[in-house]
Design a protein around this motif. Structure first.
Motif, PDB file in Angstrom:
ATOM      1  N   ARG A  36       0.864  -1.180   0.000  1.00 55.92           N
ATOM      2  CA  ARG A  36       0.000   0.000   0.000  1.00 55.92           C
ATOM      3  C   ARG A  36       0.900   1.230   0.000  1.00 55.92           C
ATOM      4  N   GLU A  37       0.587   2.198  -0.877  1.00 53.27           N
ATOM      5  CA  GLU A  37       1.381   3.422  -0.890  1.00 53.27           C
ATOM      6  C   GLU A  37       0.573   4.590  -1.437  1.00 53.27           C
ATOM      7  N   SER A  38       1.050   5.777  -1.157  1.00 53.88           N
ATOM      8  CA  SER A  38       0.412   6.995  -1.617  1.00 53.88           C
ATOM      9  C   SER A  38       0.852   7.252  -3.057  1.00 53.88           C
ATOM     10  N   CYS A  50      -3.161   3.599  -2.611  1.00 57.62           N
ATOM     11  CA  CYS A  50      -3.449   2.542  -3.583  1.00 57.62           C
ATOM     12  C   CYS A  50      -2.652   1.291  -3.220  1.00 57.62           C
ATOM     13  N   THR A  51      -3.123   0.153  -3.701  1.00 61.89           N
ATOM     14  CA  THR A  51      -2.366  -1.094  -3.604  1.00 61.89           C
ATOM     15  C   THR A  51      -1.571  -1.213  -4.896  1.00 61.89           C
ATOM     16  N   PRO A  61       5.456  -0.562 -12.147  1.00 59.97           N
ATOM     17  CA  PRO A  61       4.500  -1.099 -11.180  1.00 59.97           C
ATOM     18  C   PRO A  61       3.068  -0.925 -11.678  1.00 59.97           C
ATOM     19  N   PHE A  62       2.169  -1.671 -11.054  1.00 56.48           N
ATOM     20  CA  PHE A  62       0.775  -1.744 -11.479  1.00 56.48           C
ATOM     21  C   PHE A  62      -0.131  -1.464 -10.293  1.00 56.48           C
ATOM     22  N   ILE A  63      -1.052  -0.527 -10.459  1.00 57.52           N
ATOM     23  CA  ILE A  63      -2.017  -0.233  -9.397  1.00 57.52           C
ATOM     24  C   ILE A  63      -3.104  -1.304  -9.449  1.00 57.52           C
ATOM     25  N   THR A  67     -10.991  -6.045  -8.996  1.00 62.00           N
ATOM     26  CA  THR A  67     -11.167  -7.094  -9.997  1.00 62.00           C
ATOM     27  C   THR A  67      -9.877  -7.883 -10.201  1.00 62.00           C
ATOM     28  N   ASN A  68      -8.756  -7.172 -10.347  1.00 59.23           N
ATOM     29  CA  ASN A  68      -7.478  -7.851 -10.585  1.00 59.23           C
ATOM     30  C   ASN A  68      -6.965  -8.550  -9.322  1.00 59.23           C
ATOM     31  N   GLY A  69      -7.232  -7.984  -8.154  1.00 57.34           N
ATOM     32  CA  GLY A  69      -6.868  -8.652  -6.898  1.00 57.34           C
ATOM     33  C   GLY A  69      -7.613  -9.972  -6.748  1.00 57.34           C
TER      34      GLY A  69
END
Length: 162
Positions: A36-38, A50-51, A61-63, A67-69
């Motif tokens: 988790r980060e800003s 966001c994760t 990197p990908f937010i 759905t994707n989680g």
């Protein structure tokens, strides 16, 4: 095929999005870390939590959205991010309804990805992913340079002998 640059790639260059894919392209990537980060949101002109998924491969990197989680959880049988490390996922771009319109979105497939087994034409061993490249990319590069499919070790040997 000619590589093209999507205009959104210039707007949000720090994270992967549909603009990170060429038409019809799929990516198989290995999860390095999820945290988790800003993150700065361009459309909201401010930060939001966001994760974010980081990859072993040299990709942005990908937010991660819900759905994707859920797709990663289904593919690997665990909802715990610590269990996802080292596992591969397959990403592609598809059309989805969002924000009152149909847009391109990156989706992670719910099935575990399988990579085609490619055999080195010199040593007979399987070509494996290395140096941020998939086995397929390595075999394609060696075909271009040496005229045959070679693993990293055999390609290095050929390069030193040539």
């Amino acid at each position: 095929m000619e590589n093209k640059t999507h205009w959104k790639k210039l707007e949000d260059p720090n994270f992967m999005g549909s603009w990170s894919f060429q038409p019809g392209e799929e990516k198989i990537l290995t999860i390095k870390e999820v945290k988790r980060e800003s993150v700065y949101n361009i459309s909201k002109q401010g930060n939001e939590d966001c994760t974010v998924v980081y990859w072993e491969e040299a990709e942005k990197p990908f937010i991660l959205n819900k759905t994707n989680g859920q797709a990663i959880e289904k593919a690997w049988g665990s909802g715990f991010i610590e269990d996802w490390k080292g596992h591969k996922v397959k990403l592609h771009v598809t059309k989805v309804k969002a924000f009152g319109e149909v847009v391109d979105a990156v989706r992670i497939l719910k099935d575990r990805p399988t990579e085609e087994r490619i055999i080195c034409e010199k040593c007979g061993r399987p070509i494996t992913s290395a140096a941020g490249k998939t086995a397929k990319e390595i075999s394609e590069l060696s075909m271009t340079k040496f005229g045959r499919k070679l693993c990293i070790a055999c390609a290095k040997e050929e390069n030193n002998n040539g």
